[in-house]
Design an enzyme around this catalytic site. Structure first.
Site, mmCIF file in Angstrom:
data_model
loop_
_atom_site.group_PDB
_atom_site.id
_atom_site.type_symbol
_atom_site.label_atom_id
_atom_site.label_comp_id
_atom_site.label_asym_id
_atom_site.label_seq_id
_atom_site.Cartn_x
_atom_site.Cartn_y
_atom_site.Cartn_z
ATOM 1 N N ARG A 186 0.833 -1.226 0.000
ATOM 2 C CA ARG A 186 0.000 0.000 0.000
ATOM 3 C C ARG A 186 0.862 1.268 0.000
ATOM 4 N NH1 ARG A 186 -2.172 -3.603 -1.229
ATOM 5 N NH2 ARG A 186 -3.964 -4.650 -0.351
ATOM 6 N N SER A 236 -10.687 -0.656 3.429
ATOM 7 C CA SER A 236 -9.997 -0.912 4.700
ATOM 8 C C SER A 236 -9.403 0.399 5.195
ATOM 9 C CB SER A 236 -8.851 -1.905 4.511
ATOM 10 O OG SER A 236 -9.367 -3.124 4.059
ATOM 11 N N GLU A 306 -4.520 3.372 6.308
ATOM 12 C CA GLU A 306 -4.215 3.124 4.901
ATOM 13 C C GLU A 306 -4.760 4.285 4.067
ATOM 14 O OE1 GLU A 306 -5.257 -0.770 3.225
ATOM 15 O OE2 GLU A 306 -6.006 0.273 1.442
HETATM 16 C C1 LIG Z 1 -15.628 -0.785 -0.957
HETATM 17 C C2 LIG Z 1 -14.144 -0.611 -1.168
HETATM 18 C C3 LIG Z 1 -13.327 -1.735 -1.333
HETATM 19 C C4 LIG Z 1 -11.949 -1.579 -1.516
HETATM 20 N N1 LIG Z 1 -11.177 -2.697 -1.659
HETATM 21 C C5 LIG Z 1 -9.848 -2.548 -1.843
HETATM 22 C C6 LIG Z 1 -9.016 -3.698 -1.998
HETATM 23 O O1 LIG Z 1 -9.470 -4.842 -2.023
HETATM 24 N N2 LIG Z 1 -7.675 -3.508 -2.145
HETATM 25 C C7 LIG Z 1 -7.130 -2.263 -2.155
HETATM 26 O O2 LIG Z 1 -5.903 -2.148 -2.302
HETATM 27 N N3 LIG Z 1 -7.894 -1.160 -1.991
HETATM 28 C C8 LIG Z 1 -9.227 -1.267 -1.851
HETATM 29 N N4 LIG Z 1 -10.001 -0.153 -1.699
HETATM 30 C C9 LIG Z 1 -9.352 1.184 -1.671
HETATM 31 C C10 LIG Z 1 -9.197 1.865 -3.047
HETATM 32 O O3 LIG Z 1 -10.188 1.446 -3.963
HETATM 33 C C11 LIG Z 1 -7.812 1.637 -3.624
HETATM 34 O O4 LIG Z 1 -6.787 2.112 -2.774
HETATM 35 C C12 LIG Z 1 -7.648 2.317 -4.988
HETATM 36 O O5 LIG Z 1 -6.423 1.935 -5.542
HETATM 37 C C13 LIG Z 1 -7.704 3.843 -4.902
HETATM 38 O O6 LIG Z 1 -7.874 4.354 -6.213
HETATM 39 P P1 LIG Z 1 -8.614 5.737 -6.457
HETATM 40 O O7 LIG Z 1 -8.591 6.011 -7.912
HETATM 41 O O8 LIG Z 1 -9.944 5.742 -5.832
HETATM 42 O O9 LIG Z 1 -7.633 6.718 -5.711
HETATM 43 P P2 LIG Z 1 -8.006 7.996 -4.857
HETATM 44 O O10 LIG Z 1 -8.727 7.571 -3.618
HETATM 45 O O11 LIG Z 1 -8.672 8.992 -5.718
HETATM 46 O O12 LIG Z 1 -6.559 8.510 -4.469
HETATM 47 C C14 LIG Z 1 -5.709 7.757 -3.623
HETATM 48 C C15 LIG Z 1 -4.355 8.470 -3.588
HETATM 49 O O13 LIG Z 1 -3.764 8.387 -4.879
HETATM 50 C C16 LIG Z 1 -3.429 9.685 -5.371
HETATM 51 N N5 LIG Z 1 -3.649 9.657 -6.821
HETATM 52 C C17 LIG Z 1 -4.784 9.285 -7.464
HETATM 53 N N6 LIG Z 1 -4.593 9.334 -8.795
HETATM 54 C C18 LIG Z 1 -3.325 9.753 -8.998
HETATM 55 C C19 LIG Z 1 -2.519 9.994 -10.163
HETATM 56 N N7 LIG Z 1 -2.997 9.848 -11.405
HETATM 57 N N8 LIG Z 1 -1.239 10.414 -9.971
HETATM 58 C C20 LIG Z 1 -0.734 10.609 -8.719
HETATM 59 N N9 LIG Z 1 -1.448 10.397 -7.585
HETATM 60 C C21 LIG Z 1 -2.720 9.951 -7.721
HETATM 61 C C22 LIG Z 1 -4.383 10.637 -4.652
HETATM 62 O O14 LIG Z 1 -3.844 11.944 -4.571
HETATM 63 C C23 LIG Z 1 -4.485 9.965 -3.281
HETATM 64 O O15 LIG Z 1 -3.394 10.329 -2.451
HETATM 65 C C24 LIG Z 1 -11.383 -0.277 -1.528
HETATM 66 C C25 LIG Z 1 -12.208 0.859 -1.369
HETATM 67 C C26 LIG Z 1 -13.575 0.696 -1.205
HETATM 68 C C27 LIG Z 1 -14.447 1.914 -1.058
#
Ligand SMILES: Cc1cc2nc3c(=O)[nH]c(=O)nc-3n(C[C@H](O)[C@H](O)[C@H](O)COP(=O)(O)OP(=O)(O)OC[C@H]3O[C@@H](n4cnc5c(N)ncnc54)[C@H](O)[C@@H]3O)c2cc1C
Length: 311
Positions: A186, A236, A306
């Protein structure tokens, strides 16, 4: 942000992008899976690399901070919002492409930062390549996924990642190798570097579609069974501590259902904090601290969040 700074930024952004993609005072609660967050001074949907480098340059010249937001599924945005520009990648960043190697039956799939992880895994299934089944059902984007090294069921994006294309704070575009991207549990180089992830390339092996689909369906079934998908959350809340599980430690501390304001520890999965009743970011933050404190007193383990904070 001062009003005249806002009008300068609106003028300058209107020269580089379509104004339909620029949203002043946009509530971040509309863009986060927690459904929490006050207004960003600007929320800009950026559709190509030129717009992105221009937007970054304008922010620098006007001394305004910016932050990337993917699908907003791993963030807690503050109640006060964000006094700067939130950049969301779409348009050209939503593209997928594949280059197959007929010699060894493998393929390189390149996914733009705006592509949803589920869409990426479906694309790999459609083309008949294995290695991204675990990503099916993770609600984030490729950009956020690489930033976080998203993973599930003993796999993560780093397993198949080959390279990451980024833009630096100076608008320079670089291709980083997997080693340079430093994805860990992570975490990645990007949590420190401030570089913008534009796309990622993954190396996958050819495989029959039926077992790929079966695996994806099984993962989906497990998510529906175990996770509180009917309530807003950011997945999480805490990282998995060495040799343990955050959810188990929280449950053992008697915290299932524990509430602060409108935020609760999920009854279904104690590793998730959910927005059960119009929670504020302050509620979630206070609940995180209370959980860390009580788990530490009960088990001696200090949980690390996380989720990422936007403030
Ligand atoms: C119901 C649910 C289930 C989930 N299950 C999992 C799971 O099984 N495993 C897991 O690992 N995670 C899980 N997650 C968490 C999440 O989906 C992941 O961490 C995912 O990778 C985040 O992607 P995002 O596009 O939503 O990022 P965001 O939440 O929009 O951003 C996360 C971080 O990344 C940065 N960021 C985003 N895009 C960029 C870019 N293009 N360049 C630079 N920085 C960037 C943002 O500034 C922020 O700091 C879950 C979340 C939910 C709500």
């Amino acid at each position: 942000m001062l009003l005249n700074k806002k009008s300068v930024l609106t003028d300058r952004f209107s020269e580089i992008m379509d104004l339909k993609n620029l949203f002043p005072d946009e509530a971040l609660s509309r863009h986060t899976s927690f459904r929490i967050g006050g207004p960003a001074a600007f929320y800009a949907v950026v559709e190509n690399e030129t717009e992105l480098s221009d937007a970054v340059r304008i922010c620098k010249e006007e001394d305004v901070r910016f932050c990337l937001l993917g699908n907003g599924t791993n963030v807690l945005a503050s109640d006060e919002g964000y006094d700067g520009v939130i950049l969301h990648l779409s348009g050209d960043f939503d593209r997928l492409s594949i280059r197959e190697d007929i010699n060894d039956g493998s393929a390189f799939i390149t996914a733009g930062a705006g592509v949803a992880l589920t869409q990426l895994s479906m694309y790999a299934l459609k083309k008949g390549f294995t290695g991204l089944e675990f990503a099916h059902g993770i609600p984030g984007s490729v950009g956020g996924g690489i930033f976080m090294n998203a993973g599930a069921y003993e796999r993560d994006l780093n397993d198949t990642l080959v390279s990451v294309k980024v833009m630096t704070g100076d608008g320079e575009i670089k291709e980083l190798t997997k080693d340079e991207a430093k994805l860990g549990y992570r975490t990645s180089r990007f949590t420190e570097s401030g570089e913008i992830i534009l796309s990622g390339t993954f190396h996958l092996k050819v495989y029959p579609r039926i077992p790929i689909r079966t695996m994806m369906e099984e993962y989906k079934r497990r998510r529906i069974e175990k996770q509180p998908l009917d309530q807003p959350s950011a997945g999480s809340t805490f990282k998995r501590p060495e040799g343990n599980f955050a959810g188990k430690l929280i449950e053992d501390a008697g915290l299932k259902g524990f509430k602060v304001g409108g935020a609760s520890v999920s009854e279904k999965h104690a590793g998730f904090i959910v927005n059960s009743d119009n929670a504020t970011a302050a509620d979630v933050q206070a609940l995180i601290e209370a959980v860390r404190d009580k788990v530490f007193k009960n088990s001696g383990v200090m949980l690390e969040p996380e989720i990422r904070f936007i403030k």
